[in-house]
Design a protein around this motif. Structure first.
Motif, short mmCIF file in Angstrom:
data_model
loop_
_atom_site.label_atom_id
_atom_site.label_comp_id
_atom_site.label_asym_id
_atom_site.label_seq_id
_atom_site.Cartn_x
_atom_site.Cartn_y
_atom_site.Cartn_z
N LYS A 29 0.97 -1.15 -0.02
CA LYS A 29 0.01 0.10 -0.16
C LYS A 29 0.82 1.24 -0.09
O LYS A 29 0.58 2.17 -0.76
CB LYS A 29 -0.94 0.11 1.04
N ASN A 32 2.33 1.62 -3.53
CA ASN A 32 1.21 2.14 -4.35
C ASN A 32 1.02 3.73 -4.19
O ASN A 32 0.82 4.40 -5.01
CB ASN A 32 -0.12 1.41 -4.33
N ALA A 33 1.03 4.22 -2.81
CA ALA A 33 0.84 5.56 -2.65
C ALA A 33 1.78 6.34 -3.11
O ALA A 33 1.63 7.47 -3.85
CB ALA A 33 0.55 5.63 -1.10
N GLN A 35 3.92 5.75 -5.67
CA GLN A 35 3.94 5.72 -6.84
C GLN A 35 3.09 6.68 -7.21
O GLN A 35 3.12 7.43 -8.39
CB GLN A 35 3.81 4.16 -7.71
N SER A 36 1.69 6.60 -7.02
CA SER A 36 0.68 7.48 -7.37
C SER A 36 1.04 9.34 -7.15
O SER A 36 0.99 9.76 -8.18
CB SER A 36 -0.51 7.19 -6.35
N THR A 37 1.81 9.50 -6.06
CA THR A 37 2.13 10.54 -5.53
C THR A 37 3.22 11.06 -6.46
O THR A 37 3.17 12.02 -7.15
CB THR A 37 2.74 10.73 -4.19
N LYS A 38 4.13 10.11 -6.91
CA LYS A 38 5.22 10.34 -8.11
C LYS A 38 4.39 10.97 -9.35
O LYS A 38 4.97 11.99 -9.90
CB LYS A 38 6.11 9.30 -7.99
N GLU A 39 3.45 9.96 -9.94
CA GLU A 39 2.79 10.12 -11.05
C GLU A 39 1.97 11.46 -11.20
O GLU A 39 2.26 12.41 -12.06
CB GLU A 39 1.81 9.12 -11.33
N THR A 40 1.44 11.73 -9.79
CA THR A 40 0.74 13.03 -9.71
C THR A 40 1.64 14.38 -9.77
O THR A 40 1.31 15.22 -10.57
CB THR A 40 -0.11 13.26 -8.24
#
Length: 67
Positions: A29, A32-33, A35-40
């Motif tokens: 988790k 995933n968080a 990675q999501s932050t990096k993409e954002t």
């Protein structure tokens, strides 16, 4: 006595396995968080860059430097 010791050992092993599984799930988790932050943040950076380029073009057009 050996039977009780074996049961305790078995339950300790079970508890350890469950703790490892929970830790693994929490790490997934967190990854995933992250990675999501990096993409954002990459998306935000691209948007800011595009807006800055647009603003620079607008200034060039307004001042006649784009001709």
């Amino acid at each position: 006595m050996a039977d009780n010791s074996q049961k305790m050992s078995y339950h300790a092993g079970e508890a350890k396995g469950q703790a490892q599984e929970k830790a693994s799930g929490m790490m997934d988790k967190a990854n995933n968080a992250a990675q999501s932050t990096k993409e954002t943040m990459q998306d935000v950076g691209q948007n800011v860059q595009a807006k800055a380029q647009g603003a620079a073009e607008a200034v060039k057009n307004a001042t006649g430097m784009n001709k």
